[in-house]
Design a protein around this motif. Sequence first.
Motif, PDB file in Angstrom:
ATOM      1  N   SER A   6      31.820  32.616  34.895  1.00 19.40           N
ATOM      2  CA  SER A   6      32.895  33.351  35.578  1.00 19.40           C
ATOM      3  C   SER A   6      32.366  34.428  36.514  1.00 19.40           C
ATOM      4  O   SER A   6      33.150  35.140  37.143  1.00 19.40           O
ATOM      5  CB  SER A   6      33.843  33.977  34.542  1.00 19.40           C
ATOM      6  OG  SER A   6      34.500  32.973  33.789  1.00 19.40           O
ATOM      7  N   ILE A   7      31.032  34.563  36.603  1.00 19.48           N
ATOM      8  CA  ILE A   7      30.421  35.557  37.479  1.00 19.48           C
ATOM      9  C   ILE A   7      30.054  34.909  38.810  1.00 19.48           C
ATOM     10  O   ILE A   7      29.377  33.877  38.835  1.00 19.48           O
ATOM     11  CB  ILE A   7      29.148  36.161  36.845  1.00 19.48           C
ATOM     12  CG1 ILE A   7      29.481  36.854  35.518  1.00 19.48           C
ATOM     13  CG2 ILE A   7      28.473  37.122  37.812  1.00 19.48           C
ATOM     14  CD1 ILE A   7      30.285  38.111  35.650  1.00 19.48           C
TER      15      ILE A   7
ATOM     16  N   ASN B 211      31.835  38.898  32.210  1.00 13.79           N
ATOM     17  CA  ASN B 211      32.072  37.455  32.219  1.00 13.79           C
ATOM     18  C   ASN B 211      33.149  37.057  31.210  1.00 13.79           C
ATOM     19  O   ASN B 211      34.028  36.251  31.510  1.00 13.79           O
ATOM     20  CB  ASN B 211      30.777  36.710  31.911  1.00 13.79           C
ATOM     21  CG  ASN B 211      30.969  35.213  31.802  1.00 13.79           C
ATOM     22  OD1 ASN B 211      31.064  34.514  32.799  1.00 13.79           O
ATOM     23  ND2 ASN B 211      31.022  34.700  30.584  1.00 13.79           N
TER      24      ASN B 211
ATOM     25  N   CYS C 274      27.372  32.103  31.834  1.00 12.26           N
ATOM     26  CA  CYS C 274      28.244  33.117  32.460  1.00 12.26           C
ATOM     27  C   CYS C 274      28.868  32.526  33.721  1.00 12.26           C
ATOM     28  O   CYS C 274      28.607  32.967  34.851  1.00 12.26           O
ATOM     29  CB  CYS C 274      27.451  34.374  32.791  1.00 12.26           C
ATOM     30  SG  CYS C 274      26.896  35.305  31.347  1.00 12.26           S
TER      31      CYS C 274
END
Length: 247
Positions: free
Chosen positions: A166-167, A122, A164
Amino acid sequence: MLAFIDESGFPHPNDETQNPVLAAVCIPKEAVRLIVQRMYKIKTDIFGRFDVELKAVNVLKPKSLTRNTNNKLFAERVVNEVLNSALNIKVFAIVMDKPERPLDVERSTFPNHYRFLLQRINGYAALKTSKCLVCFDSQDEGNDMIISHKMRNYLFRSLEGNQCTSIVESAFFVSSKVEEGIQLADLCAGLLRKYYEQIVGDSAPDVFSNWINELFEKIHRQTCSVPSPDGSKQLNGIYRIPSRLLL
């Protein structure tokens, strides 16, 4: 961005490995085609066919230096021409010590070594202002479902997981026999395990351990520190997790 995840060894007292490793290879989506082309060329150059599965357990052996030298060449070319090239590939890993007792993990809880690896993926995706799709080595439908459910519980039901961002929330499961990304993650996990068991451990240096050390140095160049999910600290790309946090 794609993150391919595989493990070498398993953190259990009955497993023979002393330093199990969970590793991720992060690949920009625009580099996937070139990586597949390079893997295709390496396999056909060495073995005369492309349907060869790269597995660390087969190539990272002392016999690769003396008898099965094609395996040595295979590993070196993949490290030099794919992993250690200008394709913006990054490697992250969690290195563990063999536990004295089985991990006490609830069925719905993402184990810490998975959490810590996902944090690093991430963080790197955030640095690149990119979303990252996580791909695991497929085992069987039951185990794949367990990992998928645990990952979603982590992302949706914990403060840390909610950070998180960006996951991509849906994990993919792919076969190592056909997917080069998982083969690269397998090689990195196996190489790191060999390094920590033979180089960092008490083993006397020999030709094989020197070779492993050379390959490790090249892989280590492909990692970096990244911000934690809340941005409060920097996380080392390769992290040896303390036993107290593993259990």
